[in-house]
Design a protein around this motif. Structure first.
Motif, PDB file in Angstrom:
ATOM      1  N   GLN A   4       0.865  -1.182   0.000  1.00  0.00           N
ATOM      2  CA  GLN A   4       0.000   0.000   0.000  1.00  0.00           C
ATOM      3  C   GLN A   4       0.903   1.234   0.000  1.00  0.00           C
ATOM      4  O   GLN A   4       1.805   1.348   0.815  1.00  0.00           O
ATOM      5  N   VAL A  61      -3.994   4.184  13.887  1.00  0.00           N
ATOM      6  CA  VAL A  61      -2.731   3.528  13.512  1.00  0.00           C
ATOM      7  C   VAL A  61      -1.697   3.742  14.615  1.00  0.00           C
ATOM      8  O   VAL A  61      -1.859   4.618  15.465  1.00  0.00           O
ATOM      9  N   ARG A  62      -0.640   2.943  14.583  1.00  0.00           N
ATOM     10  CA  ARG A  62       0.437   3.107  15.568  1.00  0.00           C
ATOM     11  C   ARG A  62       1.149   4.432  15.317  1.00  0.00           C
ATOM     12  O   ARG A  62       1.372   4.802  14.159  1.00  0.00           O
ATOM     13  N   ARG A  83       1.815   2.258   5.196  1.00  0.00           N
ATOM     14  CA  ARG A  83       0.920   1.106   5.079  1.00  0.00           C
ATOM     15  C   ARG A  83      -0.492   1.402   5.587  1.00  0.00           C
ATOM     16  O   ARG A  83      -0.988   0.746   6.506  1.00  0.00           O
ATOM     17  N   PRO A  84      -1.174   2.411   4.995  1.00  0.00           N
ATOM     18  CA  PRO A  84      -2.530   2.733   5.444  1.00  0.00           C
ATOM     19  C   PRO A  84      -3.522   1.630   5.102  1.00  0.00           C
ATOM     20  O   PRO A  84      -3.393   0.982   4.065  1.00  0.00           O
ATOM     21  N   ALA A  85      -4.489   1.421   5.969  1.00  0.00           N
ATOM     22  CA  ALA A  85      -5.556   0.452   5.700  1.00  0.00           C
ATOM     23  C   ALA A  85      -6.417   0.982   4.561  1.00  0.00           C
ATOM     24  O   ALA A  85      -6.448   2.186   4.295  1.00  0.00           O
ATOM     25  N   ALA A  86      -7.138   0.096   3.911  1.00  0.00           N
ATOM     26  CA  ALA A  86      -7.928   0.471   2.741  1.00  0.00           C
ATOM     27  C   ALA A  86      -8.926   1.593   3.012  1.00  0.00           C
ATOM     28  O   ALA A  86      -9.122   2.464   2.184  1.00  0.00           O
ATOM     29  N   GLY A  87      -9.551   1.614   4.183  1.00  0.00           N
ATOM     30  CA  GLY A  87     -10.574   2.613   4.463  1.00  0.00           C
ATOM     31  C   GLY A  87     -10.055   3.916   5.036  1.00  0.00           C
ATOM     32  O   GLY A  87     -10.834   4.822   5.334  1.00  0.00           O
ATOM     33  N   LEU A  88      -8.739   4.025   5.199  1.00  0.00           N
ATOM     34  CA  LEU A  88      -8.167   5.200   5.857  1.00  0.00           C
ATOM     35  C   LEU A  88      -8.452   6.533   5.153  1.00  0.00           C
ATOM     36  O   LEU A  88      -8.785   7.505   5.827  1.00  0.00           O
TER      37      LEU A  88
END
Length: 101
Positions: A4, A61-62, A83-88
């Motif tokens: 990502q 996120v951390r 590395r963001p999550a898909a919905g970020l």
């Protein structure tokens, strides 16, 4: 496995705020920015660090995943989320554009 791409987040920091808060929009030099109010004063990078941690918390996120890319000495900053999550991006948009409170 697809990597990502990091998410760039434009932020307007309001140091020395009475209450810490993440939300709202400011049209700054980096485009539409998320407003982050922090208790910390704008001294020795303390407001920047507080904003970095508040952003990580708001996005779920951390803190280690969030780094400053530009604007160390400015209220207008660019942060990078690794590395963001898909919905970020949607979470970010809701925080910035006011459909979430």
């Amino acid at each position: 496995m697809t990597m990502q791409a990091p998410l760039t987040v434009a932020v307007r920091v309001k140091p020395g705020a009475a209450r810490a808060r993440v939300g709202g929009r400011f049209d700054g030099p980096h485009g539409p920015a998320l407003v982050i109010a922090v208790h910390a004063p704008a001294v020795d990078g303390r407001a920047t660090e507080a904003a970095r941690r508040a952003l990580a918390d708001a996005l779920g996120v951390r803190p280690a995943a969030v780094s400053l890319r530009a604007g160390a000495a400015s209220r207008d900053k660019l942060f990078l989320v690794e590395r963001p999550a898909a919905g970020l991006p949607d979470v970010l948009r809701r925080l910035r554009d006011g459909s979430a409170e």
